[in-house]
Design a protein around this motif. Structure first.
Motif, PDB file in Angstrom:
ATOM      1  N   TYR A   1      17.866  11.560  -4.103  1.00 52.22           N
ATOM      2  CA  TYR A   1      17.870  11.783  -2.658  1.00 52.22           C
ATOM      3  C   TYR A   1      16.501  12.265  -2.166  1.00 52.22           C
ATOM      4  CZ  TYR A   1      18.270  16.875  -3.293  1.00 52.22           C
ATOM      5  OH  TYR A   1      18.035  18.187  -3.630  1.00 52.22           O
ATOM      6  N   GLU A   2      15.781  13.038  -3.012  1.00 51.29           N
ATOM      7  CA  GLU A   2      14.422  13.449  -2.654  1.00 51.29           C
ATOM      8  C   GLU A   2      13.470  12.262  -2.725  1.00 51.29           C
ATOM      9  OE1 GLU A   2      13.608  17.886  -4.214  1.00 51.29           O
ATOM     10  OE2 GLU A   2      14.165  16.485  -5.808  1.00 51.29           O
ATOM     11  N   TYR A   3      13.627  11.472  -3.758  1.00 50.09           N
ATOM     12  CA  TYR A   3      12.791  10.284  -3.943  1.00 50.09           C
ATOM     13  C   TYR A   3      12.903   9.372  -2.727  1.00 50.09           C
ATOM     14  CZ  TYR A   3      11.160   5.942  -6.171  1.00 50.09           C
ATOM     15  OH  TYR A   3      10.496   4.782  -6.468  1.00 50.09           O
ATOM     16  N   ILE A   4      14.118   9.166  -2.260  1.00 53.54           N
ATOM     17  CA  ILE A   4      14.340   8.293  -1.110  1.00 53.54           C
ATOM     18  C   ILE A   4      13.813   8.939   0.173  1.00 53.54           C
ATOM     19  CG2 ILE A   4      16.150   7.276   0.340  1.00 53.54           C
ATOM     20  CD1 ILE A   4      17.781   6.922  -2.307  1.00 53.54           C
ATOM     21  N   GLY A   5      14.104  10.213   0.364  1.00 53.66           N
ATOM     22  CA  GLY A   5      13.740  10.882   1.607  1.00 53.66           C
ATOM     23  C   GLY A   5      12.253  11.142   1.766  1.00 53.66           C
ATOM     24  N   LYS A   6      11.528  11.217   0.652  1.00 52.80           N
ATOM     25  CA  LYS A   6      10.096  11.543   0.711  1.00 52.80           C
ATOM     26  C   LYS A   6       9.256  10.447   0.049  1.00 52.80           C
ATOM     27  CE  LYS A   6      11.178  16.489   0.529  1.00 52.80           C
ATOM     28  NZ  LYS A   6      11.001  17.762  -0.201  1.00 52.80           N
ATOM     29  N   PHE A   7       9.707   9.204   0.203  1.00 55.44           N
ATOM     30  CA  PHE A   7       9.065   8.108  -0.509  1.00 55.44           C
ATOM     31  C   PHE A   7       7.602   7.925  -0.094  1.00 55.44           C
ATOM     32  CE2 PHE A   7       8.229   3.545  -1.280  1.00 55.44           C
ATOM     33  CZ  PHE A   7       8.432   3.538  -2.649  1.00 55.44           C
ATOM     34  N   ALA A   8       7.285   8.165   1.172  1.00 52.99           N
ATOM     35  CA  ALA A   8       5.889   8.021   1.620  1.00 52.99           C
ATOM     36  C   ALA A   8       4.976   8.983   0.862  1.00 52.99           C
ATOM     37  CB  ALA A   8       5.791   8.267   3.124  1.00 52.99           C
ATOM     38  N   ASP A   9       5.467  10.182   0.578  1.00 52.52           N
ATOM     39  CA  ASP A   9       4.681  11.150  -0.194  1.00 52.52           C
ATOM     40  C   ASP A   9       4.421  10.634  -1.606  1.00 52.52           C
ATOM     41  OD1 ASP A   9       4.723  12.815   1.963  1.00 52.52           O
ATOM     42  OD2 ASP A   9       6.189  14.215   1.145  1.00 52.52           O
ATOM     43  N   ILE A  10       5.410   9.959  -2.176  1.00 49.96           N
ATOM     44  CA  ILE A  10       5.261   9.436  -3.535  1.00 49.96           C
ATOM     45  C   ILE A  10       4.145   8.402  -3.589  1.00 49.96           C
ATOM     46  CG2 ILE A  10       6.406   7.934  -5.233  1.00 49.96           C
ATOM     47  CD1 ILE A  10       8.952   9.583  -4.714  1.00 49.96           C
ATOM     48  N   LEU A  11       4.094   7.520  -2.608  1.00 52.99           N
ATOM     49  CA  LEU A  11       3.032   6.508  -2.582  1.00 52.99           C
ATOM     50  C   LEU A  11       1.660   7.162  -2.405  1.00 52.99           C
ATOM     51  CD1 LEU A  11       4.583   3.568  -0.525  1.00 52.99           C
ATOM     52  CD2 LEU A  11       4.752   4.073  -2.978  1.00 52.99           C
ATOM     53  N   SER A  12       1.613   8.218  -1.605  1.00 53.40           N
ATOM     54  CA  SER A  12       0.349   8.936  -1.422  1.00 53.40           C
ATOM     55  C   SER A  12      -0.106   9.563  -2.738  1.00 53.40           C
ATOM     56  CB  SER A  12       0.521  10.020  -0.352  1.00 53.40           C
ATOM     57  OG  SER A  12      -0.660  10.777  -0.207  1.00 53.40           O
ATOM     58  N   ARG A  13       0.827  10.126  -3.484  1.00 52.13           N
ATOM     59  CA  ARG A  13       0.493  10.724  -4.775  1.00 52.13           C
ATOM     60  C   ARG A  13       0.024   9.649  -5.766  1.00 52.13           C
ATOM     61  NH1 ARG A  13       5.341  15.175  -5.910  1.00 52.13           N
ATOM     62  NH2 ARG A  13       5.069  16.358  -3.990  1.00 52.13           N
ATOM     63  N   LYS A  14       0.608   8.461  -5.665  1.00 56.47           N
ATOM     64  CA  LYS A  14       0.187   7.391  -6.561  1.00 56.47           C
ATOM     65  C   LYS A  14      -1.278   7.016  -6.313  1.00 56.47           C
ATOM     66  CE  LYS A  14       3.141   6.023  -9.619  1.00 56.47           C
ATOM     67  NZ  LYS A  14       4.099   7.105  -9.474  1.00 56.47           N
ATOM     68  N   GLU A  15      -1.728   7.108  -5.088  1.00 57.68           N
ATOM     69  CA  GLU A  15      -3.139   6.842  -4.799  1.00 57.68           C
ATOM     70  C   GLU A  15      -4.022   7.856  -5.520  1.00 57.68           C
ATOM     71  OE1 GLU A  15      -3.329   6.834  -0.553  1.00 57.68           O
ATOM     72  OE2 GLU A  15      -2.805   4.700  -0.397  1.00 57.68           O
ATOM     73  N   GLN A  16      -3.548   9.098  -5.585  1.00 53.59           N
ATOM     74  CA  GLN A  16      -4.289  10.121  -6.336  1.00 53.59           C
ATOM     75  C   GLN A  16      -4.347   9.755  -7.815  1.00 53.59           C
ATOM     76  OE1 GLN A  16      -2.300  13.895  -6.695  1.00 53.59           O
ATOM     77  NE2 GLN A  16      -4.200  15.038  -6.973  1.00 53.59           N
ATOM     78  N   PHE A  17      -3.239   9.244  -8.347  1.00 51.44           N
ATOM     79  CA  PHE A  17      -3.215   8.807  -9.735  1.00 51.44           C
ATOM     80  C   PHE A  17      -4.215   7.667  -9.950  1.00 51.44           C
ATOM     81  CE2 PHE A  17      -1.314   5.881 -12.953  1.00 51.44           C
ATOM     82  CZ  PHE A  17      -1.509   6.686 -14.066  1.00 51.44           C
ATOM     83  N   GLY A  18      -4.293   6.748  -8.994  1.00 50.52           N
ATOM     84  CA  GLY A  18      -5.266   5.658  -9.092  1.00 50.52           C
ATOM     85  C   GLY A  18      -6.691   6.169  -9.159  1.00 50.52           C
ATOM     86  N   ALA A  19      -6.983   7.202  -8.369  1.00 56.71           N
ATOM     87  CA  ALA A  19      -8.324   7.797  -8.397  1.00 56.71           C
ATOM     88  C   ALA A  19      -8.617   8.404  -9.769  1.00 56.71           C
ATOM     89  CB  ALA A  19      -8.448   8.862  -7.304  1.00 56.71           C
ATOM     90  N   PHE A  20      -7.594   9.031 -10.359  1.00 57.00           N
ATOM     91  CA  PHE A  20      -7.774   9.582 -11.712  1.00 57.00           C
ATOM     92  C   PHE A  20      -8.064   8.468 -12.720  1.00 57.00           C
ATOM     93  CE2 PHE A  20      -4.940  13.371 -10.454  1.00 57.00           C
ATOM     94  CZ  PHE A  20      -6.030  14.207 -10.297  1.00 57.00           C
ATOM     95  N   LEU A  21      -7.344   7.346 -12.609  1.00 60.77           N
ATOM     96  CA  LEU A  21      -7.564   6.236 -13.538  1.00 60.77           C
ATOM     97  C   LEU A  21      -8.995   5.712 -13.445  1.00 60.77           C
ATOM     98  CD1 LEU A  21      -4.375   3.961 -13.402  1.00 60.77           C
ATOM     99  CD2 LEU A  21      -5.023   5.610 -15.153  1.00 60.77           C
TER     100      LEU A  21
END
Length: 493
Positions: A465-485
């Motif tokens: 339910y958190e994953y669904i409700g805050k999905f935009a935040d998850i995509l933003s965090r993935k961009e941070q992961f991309g920067a780390f890569l």
């Protein structure tokens, strides 16, 4: 039992060592007390001196009382050395008092093999590393030999790792029912609230898969393995599972023959239709997990299948042509006995899967089973189960190749993956030894970017339910992961 701390705040590690001897005891904590109250307690006092510190540990339980002290000299990593010395003193006192002999000594972390490998990598000889484990950490010779053997098996894999490689993990946090020993982020798929969220969860998971694939591609990183776990991925319908595997194929384009694992897991979720989806996806490793081949044990822990269903699902997977199958067994389950566990292990060997993972039961506070237990249990049976498994599996030609531990694990034991030669699971080594980037998607997933000397973690929200409700935040965090890569790629020569 109360644990007192004076002149220090080493609660986390001291509690962990105490739990080696009192695995399910309830503790309360007190800081800078002028006096210790009546009753059972552990006390850790650090008094600073001109050249370091004087440490004192007191243990009072029932009619038992003992105190021991030590000096720690000032210098590099002073607090860490004080903490370790407190742990050694406590270990010695409680080992004497309880008669319990935890085989991993004062090591309470998840990855003792990684620590053993670090000793070798730092320039120590094999004998020096053995001695450190034996004399500094109080690890038994049996577990030292196990860590050494796993290091030897892992070495070729670790030498092949590049900071330009990554693996993909996909989280399916659903199960057909919740086992009493489980505390993973998993939800019964038949619960109305959980079931209602599944279609939207799958839809957003597919979006995250495509988004993550693009980020990884832009970083220049190369996919090394795929792992779909949970939970129980086959708790989904065949159509839902196909939607996910089709997205993986289209977005990440795994190369033919690449290590690709899907946990089928629970036999009560496995059908020919779902195995066909897994096979068509290109997955070449599946898990079919009995946990036990004793029907009474399965019933006691809430597994909704029989031992015979495990055998039938295993045979069905063989008919599809899967040539690397894993089976999980758990030592220390309620209602199980040493003889019952031996029968389960012998049955697994009779079926001859390419991988057998032997877990020691970890009873966590979040598990239903925690409420049913007390702190006075004898875990010698679990220790004998694990020893029997090691003896029989290695005798049958299986290699122990990865190991990890959990909090509140029975008998201070471990979980070990055994494999026939040529069937070692690369992803299991990558994730346990933390030597490779992990792009993780789904609820509760943790992406990791590995650098020389550090690891950066990017967390997804834990529950669907958190994953669904805050999905935009998850995509933003993935961009941070991309920067780390991208940053990690700059370290590649």
């Amino acid at each position: 039992m109360t644990i007192y701390f004076n002149g220090n705040r080493f609660q986390y590690e001291m509690e962990n060592v105490a739990r080696l001897f009192y695995p399910l005891r309830r503790f309360q904590f007190c800081y800078e007390a002028d006096a210790y109250e009546d009753g059972d307690y552990l006390a850790f006092r650090r008094e600073m001196t001109e050249n370091g510190a004087h440490l004192t540990v007191e243990v009072r339980e029932g009619g038992f009382f003992e105190t021991q002290s030590a000096q720690v000299l000032a210098g590099e990593k002073f607090d860490s050395r004080c903490e370790e010395e407190f742990a050694r003193i406590l270990y010695r006192i409680l080992e004497k008092h309880t008669g319990v002999h935890p085989q991993w000594g004062i090591l309470t972390g998840i990855r003792p093999v990684k620590r053993f490998q670090h000793g070798l990598d730092s320039g120590q000889s094999l004998e020096e590393t053995r001695r450190e484990f034996r004399e500094k950490y109080y690890v038994s010779d049996e577990k030292i030999a196990l860590a050494e053997q796993i290091c030897r098996v892992q070495r070729p894999v670790l030498e092949s790792v590049s900071l330009q490689d990554y693996s993909l993990y996909i989280s399916i946090p659903y199960c057909p029912s919740r086992c009493s020993y489980c505390s993973f982020v998993s939800h019964s798929i038949d619960h109305p609230k959980a079931k209602k969220l599944i279609p939207e969860y799958v839809e957003l998971l597919v979006k995250e898969i495509y988004f993550t694939a693009e980020i990884c591609r832009n970083s220049g990183a190369k996919l090394r393995s795929v792992y779909i776990g949970g939970g129980t991925p086959t708790a989904l319908t065949a159509e839902q599972l196909k939607t996910i595997t089709d997205a993986v194929k289209a977005a990440f384009r795994p190369e033919p023959g690449m290590e690709y694992t899907i946990e089928a897991g629970r036999p009560d979720t496995i059908t020919r239709e779902k195995l066909q989806v897994i096979y068509d996806a290109g997955a070449n490793r599946v898990s079919i997990n009995p946990q036990s081949f004793e029907d009474g044990v399965l019933e006691a822990v809430g597994r909704k299948h029989t031992a015979q269903q495990v055998v039938e699902c295993y045979q069905m997977a063989r008919e599809f042509g899967f040539d690397t199958i894993n089976m999980d067994l758990i030592a220390g389950l309620p209602e199980d006995t040493l003889e019952g566990f031996r029968r389960s292990l012998d049955k697994a060997l009779e079926l001859a899967p390419e991988n057998v993972t032997v877990h020691a039961l970890s009873v966590k506070r979040a598990a239903d089973l925690y409420a049913q237990r007390n702190g006075s249990e004898d875990y010698s049976a679990a220790q004998k189960m694990v020893a029997y498994a090691c003896q029989e599996l290695t005798g049958a030609g299986y290699l122990p190749y990865y190991l990890y531990r959990q909090k509140n694990i029975v008998g201070n034991l471990e979980n070990v993956g055994y494999a026939k030669p040529g069937h070692i699971g690369l992803y299991n080594i990558f994730i346990m030894e933390e030597v490779q980037h992990i792009a993780a998607v789904g609820a509760g997933a943790v992406s990791k970017a590995v650098f020389p000397g550090r690891i950066e973690r990017v967390f997804n929200y834990k529950y669907p339910y958190e994953y669904i409700g805050k999905f935009a935040d998850i995509l933003s965090r993935k961009e941070q992961f991309g920067a780390f890569l991208k940053e990690a790629g700059s370290y590649v020569e």
